[in-house]
Write a protein that holds these residues in place. Structure first.
Motif: not given
Length: 481
Positions: A83-112
């Motif tokens: 959320l701190s990267l992509i949404t609302g007034s807190g969205r990153l103030d940067y002209p062009q970017f992509e966000v790549i989240v990598v779920n490294d086989g989490s055992k909790d509900r990170t992926l879901q």
């Protein structure tokens, strides 16, 4: 008792003197780093308030950025980070970017949680190949967000943090990538600031830049943004706040002045994608992947005559969740110490090698003799202090001088770092919070430093006896509401 005292008189005297000289040298070196940091920060003071970096937003020279967020069992913090990267007034103030989240086989509900919160759907008709050719564990699925087209999610088999970062690099399409931890919260203009050396020095090659990291615990964080800076009353967290200030503001600023910085925090750093791919990506069989990559880039920079630099930028701020219990702080610090040794051992041929210039004669010895061996020397300092007291106060004058040096080395340098940080940023609104920090900084030599020393000595012996350690699990409470 007298015969025993006579037997150990000369060895104890020599050990006392050696440790005393060691700490004098360390105090002088850190004082030099403090002065260098003060000089540099004095020139930059106030820049974060007037925000001169905003001109970069519309500049054609500002390169697009891939932001990689490796996540292993980060269900409590990963949503706030995204959320701190992509949404609302807190969205990153940067002209062009992509966000790549990598779920490294989490055992909790990170992926879901990420799939549900950001409406992620599988990428159809796309072969999961290595775009940039770095070997990683198998990729299970790649998702993209239906509401944020620049958000990508990679689900892969567990391979550790380095392997997760490599998977993100393989998927990245921009010339620079940033690595941030799954519990990191960023200021909106953080990337404008951390990319400034790259844009400002377009004619010079910058391999990597690192940014300032503060503790998030205690702060009021809403939807991935720090709304109010508060100080946690947990003693362990308070000491980590002080420790981070000292490490980032004194050590890293001073060392980066002459391109001697060997560590960029995994919580917040930017790297040139092409050079990291040339270097083979992150080393997957180490727990100190961030430091090892930086040292390797320095080595290749010298060997292949790239003529590039690695910079540290004090102004960008990110917040990370600190361990609040002894158990998880112990895990973190032993992992860090092991990673330090692995990085130094892997590149040991650089030590005192004239081919590598100041890296070989200043940076590598500093991290080995001060950062790695320092806890051992300090531990023996405590042992000799106790021995002096037991043996009829034979060398009590050396013991008292050594203890005074330990207090100066730890507490007063920490107090200086706290004052320097507050002078620069003025983050704390209440004078009482600054007073608490100064009080705890003064107490550091009496409980916190000995605690860390014992843990790091144990980690040293674990390294020597070949005990392995992985990425490890950390308990996250989450800092974002």
């Amino acid at each position: 008792m007298n015969e025993l005292t006579d037997l150990f008189r000369i060895p104890l005297l020599l050990l006392n003197k050696a440790i005393f000289i060691y700490f004098i040298a360390i105090c002088c070196f850190y004082l030099l780093l403090f002065l260098l940091s003060y000089n540099r920060l004095g020139k930059q003071r106030g820049l974060h308030k007037v925000e001169p970096y905003k001109r970069m937003k519309n500049s054609s020279f500002t390169p697009p950025l891939s932001i990689i967020v490796p996540a292993y069992n980060e269900e409590m913090g990963v949503i706030g980070t995204i959320l701190s990267l992509i949404t609302g007034s807190g969205r990153l103030d940067y002209p062009q970017f992509e966000v790549i989240v990598v779920n490294d086989g989490s055992k909790d509900r990170t992926l879901q949680k990420v799939i549900e919160r950001f409406q992620m759907v599988p990428v159809k008709n796309k072969v999961h190949q290595k775009r940039n050719g770095i070997e990683t564990k198998s990729i299970r699925e790649v998702y993209h967000s239906e509401i944020y087209p620049f958000l990508i999610l990679i689900d892969k088999e567990n391979g550790g943090k380095a392997d997760a970062l490599n998977a993100g690099i393989n998927m990245s399409k921009y010339p620079y990538f940033a690595s941030i931890d799954g519990d990191t919260v960023l200021d909106p203009d953080s990337f404008l600031k951390i990319m400034m050396p790259i844009v400002e020095h377009a004619d010079d090659e910058i391999l990597a830049t690192g940014g300032n990291v503060l503790i998030a615990n205690g702060n009021t964080v809403v939807k991935g943004q720090v709304q109010e800076t508060k100080l946690s009353r947990n003693p362990l967290v308070m000491m980590q706040c002080i420790e981070y200030m000292r490490a980032f503001l004194m050590g890293r600023i001073g060392l980066s002045r002459n391109n001697l910085l060997l560590v960029i925090s995994g919580a917040f750093g930017v790297f040139k994608t092409q050079r990291v791919i040339q270097a083979g990506g992150y080393k997957a069989d180490t727990v100190g992947e961030d430091m090892e990559l930086v040292v390797r880039l320095h080595r290749m920079n010298i060997e292949q005559k790239w003529g590039a630099r690695i910079e540290y930028v004090a102004d960008p701020i990110c917040y990370t969740e600190a361990p609040e219990s002894m158990k998880y702080l112990y895990r973190q610090r032993t992992r860090w110490h092991r990673g330090l040794f692995e990085s130094l051992w892997t590149h040991r041929r650089m030590m005192f090698n004239k081919k590598y210039g100041l890296i070989g004669f200043i940076a590598m010895p500093f991290y080995f003799f001060v950062e790695f061996l320092g806890p051992l020397v300090e531990f023996f300092g405590y042992v000799t202090l106790i021995a002096d007291l037991i043996m009829d106060r034979v060398f009590i004058q050396y013991a008292l001088m050594l203890f005074a040096l330990m207090v100066v080395y730890g507490s007063f340098l920490s107090m200086g770092a706290v004052l320097l940080e507050e002078w620069r940023l003025g983050k704390y609104q209440k004078i009482s919070e600054l007073n608490w920090l100064l009080l705890y900084a003064l107490s550091e030599a009496f409980w916190y430093r000995p605690l860390l020393t014992v843990w790091r000595v144990r980690a040293t012996f674990a390294v020597l006896f070949g005990r392995t350690q992985g990425w490890g699990e950390m308990q996250r409470k989450g800092v974002s509401a």
